[in-house]
Scaffold this motif. Structure first.
Motif, short mmCIF file in Angstrom:
data_model
loop_
_atom_site.label_atom_id
_atom_site.label_comp_id
_atom_site.label_asym_id
_atom_site.label_seq_id
_atom_site.Cartn_x
_atom_site.Cartn_y
_atom_site.Cartn_z
N SER A 1 0.81 -1.23 0.00
CA SER A 1 0.00 0.00 0.00
C SER A 1 0.84 1.28 0.00
O SER A 1 0.59 2.19 -0.80
CB SER A 1 -0.93 0.02 1.21
OG SER A 1 -1.71 -1.13 1.21
N PHE A 2 1.83 1.35 0.88
CA PHE A 2 2.64 2.58 0.97
C PHE A 2 3.40 2.81 -0.34
O PHE A 2 3.35 3.91 -0.90
CB PHE A 2 3.58 2.51 2.17
CG PHE A 2 4.39 3.76 2.36
CD1 PHE A 2 3.83 4.91 2.89
CD2 PHE A 2 5.73 3.79 1.99
CE1 PHE A 2 4.58 6.06 3.05
CE2 PHE A 2 6.49 4.94 2.15
CZ PHE A 2 5.91 6.08 2.68
N PRO A 3 4.09 1.76 -0.88
CA PRO A 3 4.76 2.00 -2.16
C PRO A 3 3.81 2.43 -3.26
O PRO A 3 4.14 3.29 -4.08
CB PRO A 3 5.39 0.64 -2.50
CG PRO A 3 5.44 -0.12 -1.25
CD PRO A 3 4.39 0.42 -0.35
N ARG A 4 2.58 1.86 -3.26
CA ARG A 4 1.62 2.24 -4.31
C ARG A 4 1.21 3.70 -4.16
O ARG A 4 1.03 4.42 -5.15
CB ARG A 4 0.40 1.32 -4.25
CG ARG A 4 0.63 0.01 -5.00
CD ARG A 4 -0.40 -1.02 -4.66
NE ARG A 4 -1.73 -0.70 -5.15
CZ ARG A 4 -2.22 -1.10 -6.32
NH1 ARG A 4 -1.50 -1.84 -7.12
NH2 ARG A 4 -3.44 -0.77 -6.68
N LEU A 5 1.06 4.12 -2.92
CA LEU A 5 0.70 5.52 -2.66
C LEU A 5 1.79 6.45 -3.21
O LEU A 5 1.51 7.43 -3.90
CB LEU A 5 0.59 5.68 -1.14
CG LEU A 5 -0.30 6.76 -0.56
CD1 LEU A 5 -1.75 6.44 -0.85
CD2 LEU A 5 -0.09 6.87 0.95
N VAL A 6 3.04 6.09 -2.90
CA VAL A 6 4.18 6.91 -3.34
C VAL A 6 4.30 6.86 -4.87
O VAL A 6 4.50 7.89 -5.53
CB VAL A 6 5.48 6.41 -2.67
CG1 VAL A 6 6.70 7.14 -3.22
CG2 VAL A 6 5.42 6.59 -1.17
N LEU A 7 4.16 5.65 -5.45
CA LEU A 7 4.31 5.52 -6.90
C LEU A 7 3.23 6.30 -7.64
O LEU A 7 3.50 6.94 -8.67
CB LEU A 7 4.26 4.03 -7.29
CG LEU A 7 5.52 3.23 -6.93
CD1 LEU A 7 5.25 1.72 -7.01
CD2 LEU A 7 6.67 3.59 -7.86
N ALA A 8 2.00 6.28 -7.11
CA ALA A 8 0.92 7.02 -7.76
C ALA A 8 1.25 8.52 -7.76
O ALA A 8 1.11 9.20 -8.79
CB ALA A 8 -0.39 6.76 -7.03
N ALA A 9 1.71 9.01 -6.61
CA ALA A 9 2.07 10.44 -6.53
C ALA A 9 3.24 10.75 -7.47
O ALA A 9 3.25 11.79 -8.14
CB ALA A 9 2.44 10.79 -5.10
N LEU A 10 4.18 9.82 -7.56
CA LEU A 10 5.34 10.03 -8.45
C LEU A 10 4.90 10.17 -9.90
O LEU A 10 5.39 11.05 -10.63
CB LEU A 10 6.31 8.85 -8.31
CG LEU A 10 7.44 9.02 -7.31
CD1 LEU A 10 8.18 7.71 -7.12
CD2 LEU A 10 8.43 10.09 -7.76
N VAL A 11 3.96 9.31 -10.31
CA VAL A 11 3.49 9.36 -11.71
C VAL A 11 2.85 10.73 -11.98
O VAL A 11 3.10 11.34 -13.02
CB VAL A 11 2.52 8.20 -12.00
CG1 VAL A 11 1.89 8.35 -13.37
CG2 VAL A 11 3.25 6.87 -11.91
N VAL A 12 2.08 11.23 -11.02
CA VAL A 12 1.44 12.54 -11.18
C VAL A 12 2.52 13.62 -11.38
O VAL A 12 2.43 14.45 -12.29
CB VAL A 12 0.56 12.88 -9.96
CG1 VAL A 12 0.05 14.32 -10.02
CG2 VAL A 12 -0.60 11.91 -9.87
N PHE A 13 3.56 13.58 -10.55
CA PHE A 13 4.63 14.59 -10.67
C PHE A 13 5.41 14.42 -11.98
O PHE A 13 5.76 15.40 -12.63
CB PHE A 13 5.57 14.50 -9.46
CG PHE A 13 5.02 15.22 -8.26
CD1 PHE A 13 5.15 16.59 -8.14
CD2 PHE A 13 4.34 14.54 -7.28
CE1 PHE A 13 4.63 17.27 -7.05
CE2 PHE A 13 3.81 15.19 -6.19
CZ PHE A 13 3.95 16.56 -6.07
N ASN A 14 5.67 13.16 -12.36
CA ASN A 14 6.38 12.93 -13.63
C ASN A 14 5.60 13.51 -14.80
O ASN A 14 6.16 14.16 -15.68
CB ASN A 14 6.57 11.42 -13.87
CG ASN A 14 7.63 10.82 -12.97
OD1 ASN A 14 7.49 9.72 -12.50
ND2 ASN A 14 8.69 11.56 -12.74
N LEU A 15 4.28 13.26 -14.79
CA LEU A 15 3.46 13.76 -15.91
C LEU A 15 3.41 15.29 -15.89
O LEU A 15 3.40 15.92 -16.96
CB LEU A 15 2.05 13.15 -15.85
CG LEU A 15 2.01 11.63 -16.09
CD1 LEU A 15 0.59 11.10 -15.99
CD2 LEU A 15 2.61 11.25 -17.44
N SER A 16 3.40 15.89 -14.71
CA SER A 16 3.39 17.36 -14.63
C SER A 16 4.69 17.93 -15.21
O SER A 16 4.66 18.89 -15.99
CB SER A 16 3.26 17.84 -13.19
OG SER A 16 2.18 17.22 -12.58
#
Lengths: 177, 499
Positions: A58-73
């Motif tokens: 769960s924690f890695p997924r939370l971080v990875l999801a946020a990372l993808v958002v920042f990467n796309l930005s």
């Protein structure tokens, strides 16, 4: 390292070489976003626990999801920068690497040093690395070369002795001997 | 035992030739260990531990405290002169001390750091004596909700502090948090993202990441220019001056910054697990927010050095607060100190002051004494340390790289850590070239396991997510986290508007 005043947008400064940097940023963030999506999917298969609501993934997924958002930005910003008419190309990727050839040569020598250490052992690998890199960086003859060789001997054999005999921490001796 | 008797007894035990001598050796060892990239205070303390077994209890602990206090100040040397934080607690020191040194003022950067460290440690020792028990009670009342929010605050603070872009800063913090999840799950022990590789089986040790990201990438950046190397140029050009007493006035003219940063260090140090790696950044952030010229932070100004160094040194006293008052070690170093006492058959915690008052007061006094010794040693030896900047780059770069390799090897005695070091170093070098700030990544790696463990603990205790928002301290920290990003974005927008 410095801590200059940040900008809100993270916009790449436009000007000479900005195009190359924006392109590199776009490629990096697109690659990272794809990688993180794959890891996000993989993390779903990590086991959960009956003792806690959040499982292992769960924690890695939370971080990875946020990372993808920042990467796309950042990717979007870089693409917008690339479209700007004042975004000029620099010397090119090949020239960029050539300009920094000594830095990459030093890093390559460090990698070779690490790979050879299990075989050659710490003292010999360090001696060769120190002498080789100092030679590459300009200690080619006369007094500079003599100093380089002394420094190489002191920091390879000296550190090996210090750690082995004084701190009782054994550094790799080498499989070849 | 009455307080005066205990105090006199501790003084009697402390001021013996053997104790003073072993403390002085400890100070020298701590400063040197922390000054070498790749070596940490924790390593130095662990190496000191067996030596103290044969010493009387107070002498043993005082010696280890001397190493600790020396180490807190020693990290300054490589941070200021090489731009490489000797320890995680000197990350913020690189922001201003290094630019100042590169500008041709390495002596001023070091002197500012030395005095700030001294006053920081002094203030923390005073707080330790006066307020150890009440502060410890507050610190242990923090639940996993507050811990998680504190980590979130620290991560957003550093992301908004460094680099040209908040987005990139936050991305790097998250990347650090993700890297920390590689290896074994901290609660279930399940391997994550290891892909069956032995190299990743036990995760990426934060020290390897710290050395790789800062040292290897920084050193590679130093050897980019062939012309400079051909001319045998040193790291810093020009005549180097070291005028500590002139700089003392400069430090004392900033009493607000000094006191605020030291108190931040004490409070953060008193929170078990947080420690110096956060304190220096939060102290720096607070100094920047309080400044009338925040835009000058990061360009090599005295306020930045004073904030970071007094903040990280004050954690040495702060960390002792939960250990002495409650028997909870605040950091890895405190845990080793506690082990040293337990080996001597002394129980740490509330009973320490009751059963061994002379020892407890001796520890407080040893903090004072160690700080003074560090000051004297640094003032006497800094001229020699400054010589580092005169060594040509062609020598210093490969030598420091070897020190980094030894640091990585000595950590777990694994050659695979060396491979990780090189991979991370190359990644750091390329990311720095693309203007990605490196400090948030390192902090993310250090704080990742604490953040995850506390988030999961919080939800194990109570599945209600809203508790993060309804518990006052947790809410305050989350609001501060949001404000730290909002404040930076607003300031940047304003600056763009005026340009």
């Amino acid at each position: 390292m410095t801590a200059p005043t940040p900008t809100a947008s993270g916009e790449t400064p436009v000007g000479e070489g900005a195009r190359g940097q924006a392109l590199a940023n776009a490629i990096l963030n697109a690659t990272l976003a794809a990688l993180f999506v794959a890891l996000f999917v993989q993390a779903d298969s990590l086991p959960s626990s009956m003792w806690e609501p959040l499982g292992s993934g769960s924690f890695p997924r939370l971080v990875l999801a946020a990372l993808v958002v920042f990467n796309l930005s950042i990717l979007t910003q870089s693409l917008l920068t690339l479209r700007r008419p004042d975004c000029k190309a620099g010397a090119g990727a090949a020239a960029w690497f050539v300009q920094r050839r000594l830095a990459f040569a030093t890093l390559a020598a460090f990698a070779l040093y690490a790979l050879s250490m299990p075989w050659l052992g710490f003292p010999l690998a360090s001696l060769l690395f120190l002498a080789g890199v100092q030679w590459t960086l300009g200690a080619r003859r006369g007094r500079r070369l003599a100093i380089a060789l002394i420094v190489a001997a002191v920091f390879s054999l000296g550190l090996y002795w210090l750690f082995g005999e004084v701190f009782r921490i054994s550094l790799p001796a080498g499989r070849l001997w | 035992m009455p307080m005066t008797t205990a105090l006199l007894s501790s003084l009697d035990q402390l001021f013996t030739l053997a104790t003073l001598l072993s403390m002085m050796i400890g100070v020298v060892a701590g400063v040197i260990a922390a000054a070498i990239p790749g070596f940490t205070v924790t390593m130095a303390i662990v190496l000191t531990l067996p030596v103290t077994f044969t010493m009387p209890p107070l002498q043993g602990v005082a010696t280890m405290l001397a190493v600790y206090v020396g180490g807190c100040s020693g990290g300054l040397i490589s941070a200021a002169l090489l731009g490489i934080p000797g320890t995680p607690s000197s990350v913020a020191t690189t922001f201003d001390a290094y630019p100042m040194a590169r500008r041709g003022e390495p002596g001023r950067a070091l002197a500012l750091g030395i005095w700030a460290s001294f006053f920081g440690a002094l203030i923390s020792a005073l707080v330790l004596i006066v307020a150890a028990p009440p502060l410890a009670m507050i610190a242990v009342k923090l639940g996993p909700w507050e811990y998680f929010s504190l980590i979130l605050f620290a991560v957003t603070v550093v992301a908004s502090l460094v680099g040209k872009s908040v987005l990139k800063g936050l991305m790097m913090s998250l990347l650090g948090l993700f890297i920390a999840t590689i290896g074994q799950d901290p609660m279930m022990g399940v391997p994550r993202f290891t892909f069956g590789l032995d190299l990743l089986a036990s995760g990426l040790p934060f020290l390897v990441v710290l050395i790789g990201i800062f040292a290897v990438s920084q050193l590679a950046g130093e050897v980019e220019n062939p012309a400079e190397l051909q001319q045998n140029k040193a790291l810093i050009q020009g005549r180097i001056r070291f005028e500590p007493f002139k700089v003392l006035r400069e430090v004392l003219s900033r009493p607000g910054n000094l006191l605020r940063s030291s108190l931040v260090g004490v409070v953060i140090g008193a929170v078990p697990g947080a420690g110096g790696s956060i304190a220096n950044l939060i102290a720096y952030d607070q100094a920047k927010r309080a400044s009338k010229t925040p835009e000058r932070f990061g360009t090599g100004i005295a306020d930045g050095v004073v904030a970071s160094e007094s903040g990280n040194s004050a954690t040495s006293g702060g960390g002792l607060i939960p250990m002495i008052a409650l028997g909870i070690p605040g950091s890895a170093v405190d845990a080793v100190l506690m082990a040293a006492l337990m080996v001597q058959g002394i129980s740490v915690g509330p009973r320490l002051i009751m059963d061994n008052a002379d020892l407890a007061y001796g520890i407080f006094l040893a903090m004072f004494l160690a700080s003074a010794m560090v000051l004297v040693f640094c003032l006497l030896s800094m001229r020699w340390f400054l010589r580092i900047t005169e060594i040509p780059k062609s020598i210093i770069v490969p030598v420091v790289l070897i020190c980094c390799a030894v640091g990585a090897l000595a950590l777990n005695n694994r050659v695979t850590d060396l491979y990780l070091l090189i991979g991370i170093g190359l990644m750091g070098y390329l990311l720095a070239k693309l203007d990605y700030p490196l400090a948030p990544l390192v902090l993310g790696v250090i704080l990742g396991p604490i953040a995850e463990t506390n988030l999961r603990r919080a939800l194990m205790a109570n599945e209600d997510w809203t508790l993060f928002l309804t518990r006052p301290i947790s809410l305050a920290l989350l609001v501060l986290a949001v404000l730290s990003v909002a404040f930076t974005v607003r300031r940047a927008l304003r600056q763009r508007g005026t340009e």
